[in-house]
Design a protein around this motif. Structure first.
Motif, PDB file in Angstrom:
ATOM      1  N   SER A  64       1.158  -0.990  -0.121  1.00 35.34           N
ATOM      2  CA  SER A  64      -0.124  -0.164  -0.182  1.00 35.34           C
ATOM      3  C   SER A  64       0.795   1.409   0.173  1.00 35.34           C
ATOM      4  CB  SER A  64      -1.173  -0.141   0.920  1.00 35.34           C
ATOM      5  OG  SER A  64      -1.484   1.034   1.352  1.00 35.34           O
ATOM      6  N   ASN A  65       0.199   2.494   1.107  1.00 37.47           N
ATOM      7  CA  ASN A  65       1.558   3.554   1.259  1.00 37.47           C
ATOM      8  C   ASN A  65       2.476   3.335   1.506  1.00 37.47           C
ATOM      9  OD1 ASN A  65      -0.982   3.200   3.289  1.00 37.47           O
ATOM     10  ND2 ASN A  65       0.573   5.326   3.739  1.00 37.47           N
ATOM     11  N   VAL A  66       3.425   4.388   1.395  1.00 35.41           N
ATOM     12  CA  VAL A  66       4.915   4.879   1.944  1.00 35.41           C
ATOM     13  C   VAL A  66       4.824   4.927   3.579  1.00 35.41           C
ATOM     14  CG1 VAL A  66       7.149   5.479   2.941  1.00 35.41           C
ATOM     15  CG2 VAL A  66       6.297   4.996   0.501  1.00 35.41           C
ATOM     16  N   LEU A  67       4.772   4.496   4.982  1.00 36.40           N
ATOM     17  CA  LEU A  67       4.407   4.383   6.322  1.00 36.40           C
ATOM     18  C   LEU A  67       5.817   5.742   6.443  1.00 36.40           C
ATOM     19  CD1 LEU A  67       2.730   4.595   8.458  1.00 36.40           C
ATOM     20  CD2 LEU A  67       3.984   2.786   9.431  1.00 36.40           C
ATOM     21  N   ILE A  68       6.987   4.823   6.063  1.00 36.33           N
ATOM     22  CA  ILE A  68       7.970   5.483   6.104  1.00 36.33           C
ATOM     23  C   ILE A  68       9.187   5.842   5.515  1.00 36.33           C
ATOM     24  CG2 ILE A  68      10.174   6.195   8.501  1.00 36.33           C
ATOM     25  CD1 ILE A  68       8.361   4.864   9.992  1.00 36.33           C
ATOM     26  N   GLY A  69       9.565   7.114   4.851  1.00 43.51           N
ATOM     27  CA  GLY A  69      10.518   6.876   3.938  1.00 43.51           C
ATOM     28  C   GLY A  69      12.097   6.577   4.109  1.00 43.51           C
ATOM     29  N   SER A  70      12.328   6.210   3.273  1.00 43.85           N
ATOM     30  CA  SER A  70      14.120   5.839   3.488  1.00 43.85           C
ATOM     31  C   SER A  70      14.789   7.181   4.110  1.00 43.85           C
ATOM     32  CB  SER A  70      14.870   5.538   2.490  1.00 43.85           C
ATOM     33  OG  SER A  70      14.832   6.580   1.004  1.00 43.85           O
ATOM     34  N   GLN A  71      14.821   8.501   3.781  1.00 47.96           N
ATOM     35  CA  GLN A  71      16.150   9.624   4.624  1.00 47.96           C
ATOM     36  C   GLN A  71      15.752   9.408   5.678  1.00 47.96           C
ATOM     37  OE1 GLN A  71      18.083  11.514   2.835  1.00 47.96           O
ATOM     38  NE2 GLN A  71      18.597  12.112   5.019  1.00 47.96           N
ATOM     39  N   GLU A  72      14.030   9.999   6.558  1.00 51.15           N
ATOM     40  CA  GLU A  72      13.244   9.715   7.872  1.00 51.15           C
ATOM     41  C   GLU A  72      13.905   8.811   8.493  1.00 51.15           C
ATOM     42  OE1 GLU A  72       9.092   9.695   7.428  1.00 51.15           O
ATOM     43  OE2 GLU A  72       9.121  10.664  10.115  1.00 51.15           O
ATOM     44  N   ILE A  73      14.211   7.226   7.874  1.00 52.60           N
ATOM     45  CA  ILE A  73      14.927   6.334   8.544  1.00 52.60           C
ATOM     46  C   ILE A  73      16.104   6.513   8.585  1.00 52.60           C
ATOM     47  CG2 ILE A  73      14.986   3.425   8.478  1.00 52.60           C
ATOM     48  CD1 ILE A  73      12.328   3.411   6.727  1.00 52.60           C
ATOM     49  N   GLU A  74      16.595   7.363   8.040  1.00 52.83           N
ATOM     50  CA  GLU A  74      17.710   7.563   8.091  1.00 52.83           C
ATOM     51  C   GLU A  74      18.410   8.363   9.367  1.00 52.83           C
ATOM     52  OE1 GLU A  74      20.692   7.778   4.349  1.00 52.83           O
ATOM     53  OE2 GLU A  74      22.274   9.082   5.754  1.00 52.83           O
TER      54      GLU A  74
END
Ligand code: IMP
Ligand code: MG
Length: 184
Positions: free
Chosen positions: A6-16
């Protein structure tokens, strides 16, 4: 019943950004100490590999891994934890940091914390990327937490559904889809 992204909940930049902060917090707490970082296979692998590179050289880090399985289906845990692979090193008199992808009911982590505490370590702490607080069945202390998330099933950045989607750099919600509709 099957699942689709479905949708992205947390994007890679926010994770990093968040993982970097966690690495700094861990570096500050264990400055000058030896630390055994225990990743729980396989879900924690992606998170752990990023996290340990944000722990600075003032902490003497040793990596180890443990594989466990909880009896249950792909999206639900039963709370009965089976050890598939134990850590290689002795953790007696060592600081231990357990790294997990997600805490849901808390059953897996509370079992692991208890197990490690029985092995005479110097300390045992827990670092999880994701925390589904509202699903908790048993209290477990989380010392380092990436994100609190709602009760959705999520995949990506190490997390899987039926072994799939661990490689995705972002964290996605998955949703149920009826195969019959897709086929029809
Ligand atoms: P707990 O014992 O209920 O806290 O479950 C923790 C384990 O369930 C995690 O290590 C994951 O393997 C799995 N899990 C729980 N929620 C999710 C999810 O949303 N996506 C993928 N795996 C999950
Ligand atoms: Mg897991």
């Amino acid at each position: 019943m099957d699942y689709v992204l479905s949708n992205v909940l947390i994007g890679s930049q926010e994770i990093e950004d968040r993982v970097e902060r966690l690495g700094l917090e861990i570096s500050n707490l264990y400055k000058g100490e030896d630390l055994v970082v225990v990743g729980i296979l396989k879900g924690a692998v992606v998170f752990l590999s990023d996290l340990v590179r944000f722990i600075n050289k003032d902490v003497k880090v040793v990596l180890d891994f443990m594989a466990v399985s909880s009896y249950g289906d792909s999206t639900r845990t039963s709370g009965i934890v089976k050890i598939i692979k134990d850590v290689d090193a002795s953790i007696k008199d060592k600081h231990v940091l357990i790294v997990e992808d997600i805490v849901d009911t808390g059953l897996t982590l509370s079992y692991l914390v208890k197990l490690f505490k029985e092995r005479s370590p110097k300390s045992v702490k827990v670092c999880v990327l994701l925390d589904k607080v509202e699903k908790r069945k048993i209290n477990v202390e989380v010392d380092f937490r990436g994100f609190e998330i709602p009760d959705d099933f999520v995949v990506g950045y190490g997390l899987d559904y039926a072994g799939m989607w661990r490689n995705l750099p972002d964290i996605y919600r998955v949703e149920k889809c009826n195969n019959e509709i897709l086929k029809g």
